[in-house]
Design a protein around this motif. Structure first.
Motif, mmCIF file in Angstrom:
data_model
loop_
_atom_site.group_PDB
_atom_site.id
_atom_site.type_symbol
_atom_site.label_atom_id
_atom_site.label_comp_id
_atom_site.label_asym_id
_atom_site.label_seq_id
_atom_site.Cartn_x
_atom_site.Cartn_y
_atom_site.Cartn_z
ATOM 1 N N VAL A 114 20.142 28.110 4.752
ATOM 2 C CA VAL A 114 18.937 28.885 4.432
ATOM 3 C C VAL A 114 18.573 28.716 2.966
ATOM 4 C CG1 VAL A 114 17.978 31.211 4.310
ATOM 5 C CG2 VAL A 114 19.335 30.545 6.281
ATOM 6 N N ARG A 115 19.573 28.792 2.104
ATOM 7 C CA ARG A 115 19.303 28.647 0.679
ATOM 8 C C ARG A 115 18.822 27.238 0.353
ATOM 9 N NH1 ARG A 115 24.303 30.980 -2.599
ATOM 10 N NH2 ARG A 115 22.794 30.702 -4.290
ATOM 11 N N GLY A 116 19.360 26.253 1.052
ATOM 12 C CA GLY A 116 18.915 24.898 0.819
ATOM 13 C C GLY A 116 17.487 24.640 1.293
ATOM 14 N N TYR A 164 21.382 35.102 6.466
ATOM 15 C CA TYR A 164 20.578 35.146 5.244
ATOM 16 C C TYR A 164 21.326 34.519 4.067
ATOM 17 C CZ TYR A 164 17.246 36.901 1.833
ATOM 18 O OH TYR A 164 16.295 36.985 0.847
ATOM 19 N N SER A 165 22.659 34.643 4.056
ATOM 20 C CA SER A 165 23.451 34.069 2.960
ATOM 21 C C SER A 165 23.913 32.650 3.272
ATOM 22 C CB SER A 165 24.670 34.949 2.676
ATOM 23 O OG SER A 165 25.503 35.044 3.820
ATOM 24 N N PRO A 220 11.918 35.915 -1.939
ATOM 25 C CA PRO A 220 13.181 35.577 -2.616
ATOM 26 C C PRO A 220 14.062 34.628 -1.833
ATOM 27 C CG PRO A 220 12.758 37.896 -2.884
ATOM 28 C CD PRO A 220 11.715 37.377 -1.941
ATOM 29 N N LEU A 221 13.657 34.243 -0.614
ATOM 30 C CA LEU A 221 14.365 33.148 0.046
ATOM 31 C C LEU A 221 14.380 31.916 -0.843
ATOM 32 C CD1 LEU A 221 13.007 33.414 3.688
ATOM 33 C CD2 LEU A 221 15.373 33.715 2.981
ATOM 34 N N SER A 222 13.330 31.783 -1.650
ATOM 35 C CA SER A 222 13.309 30.676 -2.589
ATOM 36 C C SER A 222 14.164 31.017 -3.786
ATOM 37 C CB SER A 222 11.867 30.394 -3.044
ATOM 38 O OG SER A 222 11.870 29.419 -4.043
ATOM 39 N N ASN A 280 28.387 34.882 12.464
ATOM 40 C CA ASN A 280 27.439 33.867 11.998
ATOM 41 C C ASN A 280 26.020 34.413 11.925
ATOM 42 O OD1 ASN A 280 29.412 31.882 11.738
ATOM 43 N ND2 ASN A 280 29.203 31.224 13.856
ATOM 44 N N LEU A 281 25.648 35.255 12.891
ATOM 45 C CA LEU A 281 24.327 35.866 12.822
ATOM 46 C C LEU A 281 24.203 36.793 11.626
ATOM 47 C CD1 LEU A 281 23.632 36.705 16.585
ATOM 48 C CD2 LEU A 281 22.546 34.936 15.206
#
Length: 455
Positions: free
Chosen positions: A118-120, A113-114, A35-37, A108-109
């Motif tokens: 990362v989403r890009g 995930y959000s 689901p990272l994608s 920041n750590l």
């Protein structure tokens, strides 16, 4: 297969069940990490790329927060929509105190995930994850054998008879030798992009400064013997055209899809209907604004020397446009960008093959999955930062800069008329004092004249 199976501990009747259990493990890893994608659930209508993002500005500072809007006809990918988040603008000490907070590292750590980065990079990270998962699955199931949850080893599955399939791995030495060259490419790429961002920000700072100077000169040099309404008309026209130039510059680089509606509303609210229509209909809005600004300067009844001084400020504003257009129209040479991306792509996608032997002590080499994902995130993230900075205008806080120009020039005009009013009151008071003094001096003479008449 039966002879090889005698080397392992589990019974044959549990073999198929254990195989299904281990296969379900890999599937569970896939469902957990893939689901990272953001497009992973697009067939079900759940893709987050289907929504647009509006920025709601905080009343205390200029930070932004996302708000989900209704669907538009034309959708931008998340990477483009998220650029609005990056228009950071600090205008108070509280912003810098928060920026230097001791909690920034953990915060920041925690938000990794959000992260928009990362989403890009979801497709790239998802691809590396699938390759790593495929390497583990192929080597463990078909070559080395695998271990179930109970710790029992199972023999590999031979699908081509007695021929042993090759192990999917590469030596680590080529990656070690080429990592230095890849690092140099990424450093140069990032530095070149940051230099473009810094130059664009410097150009906009020059726009702010020269806009202030132009209106300051107009307010200081306007003929104070002119009627107040004439002065007000000249200075208001100068301030409006100065603001219109910076607003047109913002619209020029943000484009119509994002800024057209807001631009039309803002110019209609501040400018006269005739000037607003001219700017809205202009093909090249900043050049039209410069033309109107030049006419506003020429309308001032000044000497040639003072006109030249004001025209110099207009020329500096025109230079800002030229410098920004040079940045906007000339990317980093594509041959360099493409070679860097190909180098990085092949290097990262092949890396799981060389990392596989390093995780032989982990259960079914499962440690390869998070290691490959983290390395891909960091390396692809550096290249993504360069891409994001290469075109700097859509991540510059141009709206805040335009608002700052508007506030400065309006304050300058206001101060001029406040001083003018104070000077007029002081002159009136001085004239009144003179009249009263003359009357006081006349009183003794009037008294002596009356006495002489009585005598």
């Amino acid at each position: 297969r039966t002879d090889t199976h005698q080397l392992y501990q589990p019974a044959t009747k549990h073999h198929s069940k254990t195989t299904m259990r281990n296969t379900s493990y890999y599937i569970s890893c896939l469902l957990f990490l893939f689901p990272l994608s953001l497009d992973a659930f697009a067939p079900f209508g759940l893709s987050t790329r289907e929504t647009s993002i509006l920025l709601v500005r905080s009343s205390t500072n200029n930070n932004v927060a996302p708000t989900i809007l209704e669907k538009d006809e034309k959708k931008l990918p998340y990477e483009e929509e998220s650029r609005r988040y990056r228009r950071t603008f600090y205008d108070s000490r509280a912003d810098w105190i928060d920026h230097r907070s001791n909690e920034r590292f953990l915060e920041n750590l925690w938000k990794t995930y959000s992260s928009g980065l990362v989403r890009g990079l979801s497709k790239e990270i998802g691809t590396v994850f699938l390759i790593s998962l495929g390497v583990c699955f192929y080597n463990d199931v078909f070559i080395n054998g695998w271990q179930d949850f109970a710790g029992n080893m199972h023999n590999p599955i031979n699908i081509i008879g007695n021929i042993r399939m090759p192990l999917a791995e590469l030596p680590l030495t080529p990656f070690t030798l080429s990592s230095g060259s890849l690092g140099l490419l990424l450093v140069f790429r990032t530095n070149a992009s940051y230099a473009r961002w810094m130059e664009a920000r410097t150009r906009w700072s020059a726009c702010v400064n020269h806009s202030r100077n132009l209106v300051r000169l107009g307010a200081a040099w306007v003929n104070k013997d002119l009627p107040v309404e004439t002065q007000r008309s000249l200075l208001k026209n100068l301030a409006d055209c100065t603001w219109a130039y910076s607003r047109c510059l913002q619209r020029h680089f943000l484009g119509p899809q994002e800024d057209e509606a807001a631009f039309c509303m803002s110019v209609k609210d501040r400018l006269s209907p005739e000037l607003a229509d001219k700017l809205i209909e202009a093909h090249h809005k900043p050049i039209r604004a410069i033309y109107e600004l030049t006419k506003a300067v020429n309308a001032f009844p000044l000497s040639d020397h003072l006109h030249v001084e004001m025209d110099v400020a207009v020329e500096h504003l025109s230079d800002v446009l030229g410098g920004c257009e040079r940045i906007y129209s000339s990317p980093v040479p594509l041959v360099y960008t493409r070679h860097t991306e190909r180098f990085l792509g092949f290097w990262i996608l092949a890396l799981p093959l060389s990392l596989y032997p390093s995780f032989e002590d982990s259960w079914n080499h499962v440690g390869l999955l998070p290691a490959a994902i983290l390395i891909a995130f960091f390396f692809f993230g550096i290249e993504e930062l360069a891409i994001q900075l290469e075109e700097p205008f859509s991540i510059l806080p141009m709206e805040q800069l335009v608002n700052r120009i508007e506030s400065s020039i309006d304050s300058t005009i206001q101060w001029h008329f406040e001083d003018l009013e104070a000077e007029q009151k002081a002159a009136a008071a001085a004239a009144s004092d003179v009249v009263n003094g003359e009357k006081r001096r006349m009183v003794p003479f009037i008294g002596r004249k009356n006495n002489d008449e009585n005598d």
